[in-house]
Design a protein around this motif. Structure first.
Motif, PDB file in Angstrom:
ATOM      1  N   UNK A  47       0.524  -1.475  -0.043  1.00 18.82           N
ATOM      2  CA  UNK A  47      -0.275   0.280  -0.354  1.00 18.82           C
ATOM      3  C   UNK A  47       0.565   0.682   0.138  1.00 18.82           C
ATOM      4  N   UNK A  48       2.341   1.308   0.942  1.00 16.92           N
ATOM      5  CA  UNK A  48       2.760   2.037   0.236  1.00 16.92           C
ATOM      6  C   UNK A  48       3.121   2.615  -0.547  1.00 16.92           C
ATOM      7  N   UNK A  49       3.141   1.813  -1.386  1.00 15.98           N
ATOM      8  CA  UNK A  49       4.781   1.810  -2.265  1.00 15.98           C
ATOM      9  C   UNK A  49       3.230   2.190  -4.119  1.00 15.98           C
ATOM     10  N   UNK A  50       1.823   1.519  -3.839  1.00 11.66           N
ATOM     11  CA  UNK A  50       1.453   1.162  -5.369  1.00 11.66           C
ATOM     12  C   UNK A  50       0.241   1.716  -4.698  1.00 11.66           C
ATOM     13  N   UNK A  51      -0.091   1.919  -3.610  1.00 18.63           N
ATOM     14  CA  UNK A  51      -1.786   2.639  -3.360  1.00 18.63           C
ATOM     15  C   UNK A  51      -2.788   2.234  -3.168  1.00 18.63           C
ATOM     16  N   UNK A  52      -2.559   0.506  -2.853  1.00 14.47           N
ATOM     17  CA  UNK A  52      -3.520  -0.336  -2.784  1.00 14.47           C
ATOM     18  C   UNK A  52      -4.599  -0.292  -1.396  1.00 14.47           C
ATOM     19  N   UNK A  53      -5.395   1.325  -0.997  1.00 10.95           N
ATOM     20  CA  UNK A  53      -5.471   1.198  -0.233  1.00 10.95           C
ATOM     21  C   UNK A  53      -6.998   1.907   0.034  1.00 10.95           C
ATOM     22  N   UNK A  54      -8.623   1.393   0.235  1.00 12.18           N
ATOM     23  CA  UNK A  54      -9.127   2.245   0.836  1.00 12.18           C
ATOM     24  C   UNK A  54      -9.538   2.664   2.165  1.00 12.18           C
TER      25      UNK A  54
END
Ligand SMILES: *Cc1c(COP(=O)(O)O)cnc(C)c1O
Length: 362
Positions: free
Chosen positions: A61-68
């Protein structure tokens, strides 16, 4: 699903909330957390003291933004009951966001129960003054410590609680908006309808530049033609004409707001004509010229309703209601808040009552 584990830190002192709460500045004692792996599904649900999250520096999530994330509110009503506004709808939207960026689904009932338990345990953190509330922030992120670009396999869901102040401490004041055509927030078929970090990262510079010019927020145009109105700041937008209220139709780049849905339903019940359609900035300007445009307002969980007093697009500046809040805006704000604080009967089944019975802490 396993039973939630409770690691409760008993308080020795009473919760004292600061006079000025602001937004998302302070947090309650506890948070909810559970983890996901493809073999176990969701596991290890627990309510524990708020603490730093440990994460591997390669976590995806830190690198590629997989977060909601989600944002909803709990209120203390005038009858001193604790209610949450449309929690199931918010958790269902979390699942929709998850789908769009390859994250696992949650069990709506289980998360609702977890959220309710958490609010119950930290109920002393719910502020009681009119306009104040307990903001609930569930979020989910990809954990895999691997730098390849692919969906994470392991995830974590956390629910955090933050007592928040009245959005309008000095009364319901209209805001000054700049129509943004230097940047776009989201494009059709992109991530706009997903409550994911990327959209907010995309919005920061535009908002900062507008603020430097003396505006409160920006109005976003569509990413393809830079012509159709989409959202205002992090709110949905409504345009109030003499004989019709228009809100942009959900086209993939607009976040489907729960407040938007509630506003549409209320307006229809009031017998007003509400249309979800494309609406261009040129139409807004020409209807303003003919006097057919009464005003615009934003809708969202944080502000509920935000009246737009001034709107600037290129060289054109428009003022609504002499900079005073629009009549409809105030009426809607009062309607929604009186449902939140239990002054008005909940005829829509929007209110989820958190029962005040104590919980068995094992
Ligand atoms: C959260 C959000 C909204 C408003 O949604 P509500 O469910 O009404 O709070 C609108 N636009 C964006 C971009 C958002 O992130």
């Amino acid at each position: 699903m396993e039973k939630t584990k409770y690691l409760i830190k008993e308080r020795t002192e009473k919760v004292v909330l600061p006079e000025k709460l602001g937004f998302g500045q302070i947090f309650s004692d506890h948070m909810f957390q559970m983890d996901y792996s493809p073999s176990k599904g969701w596991y290890s649900p627990q309510i524990l003291p708020v603490d730093n999250l440990m994460t591997h520096p390669a976590s995806s999530f830190i690198h590629y933004g997989q977060t909601i994330f989600e944002g909803l509110k709990a209120f203390k009503t005038v009858k001193n009951e604790i209610i949450i506004f449309r929690p199931e709808t918010h958790i269902e939207r979390l699942n929709n966001s998850a789908k769009r960026i390859c994250m696992p689904q949650v069990d709506v009932k289980f998360v609702l129960e977890a959220l309710t338990e958490l609010v119950r345990i930290d109920s002393d953190w719910i502020p009681t003054k009119r306009g104040e509330s307990l903001y609930i922030r569930p979020f989910m992120y990809g954990l895999d410590p691997a730098l390849g670009v692919r969906p994470s396999r392991d995830y974590r869901l956390v629910i955090l609680l933050s007592p928040v102040g009245a959005y309008y401490p000095e009364g319901f004041k209209p805001v000054k908006i700049l129509v943004q055509d230097d940047y776009v927030r989201a494009v059709r078929k992109g991530l706009g309808e997903c409550k994911t970090a990327a959209n907010y990262a995309a919005s920061l510079l535009a908002t900062e530049e507008a603020m430097k010019k003396g505006f409160t927020q920006v109005l976003w145009l569509d990413g393809v033609h830079q012509k159709y109105v989409e959202e205002v700041g992090t709110m949905n937008i409504f345009i109030n004409f003499k004989d019709e209220v228009v809100t942009p139709k959900l086209n993939g780049s607009i976040l489907p707001g729960v407040t938007r849905r509630s506003v549409i339903q209320i307006l229809k019940e009031w017998g007003m004509k509400v249309t979800e359609r494309e609406i261009s900035i040129d139409e807004i300007i020409s209807e303003y010229e003919t006097g057919n445009l009464l005003g615009l307002f934003g809708s969202g969980t944080a502000a509920i309703i935000s009246s737009i007093g001034w709107l600037t697009y290129k060289e054109k500046s428009m003022t609504f209601n002499n900079g005073e809040p629009g009549e409809l805006d105030v009426k809607l704000f009062n309607e929604l808040t009186s449902i939140h604080y239990g002054e008005k009967e909940d005829t829509h089944n929007w209110i989820f009552n958190v029962d005040k019975k104590g919980i068995e802490v094992s």
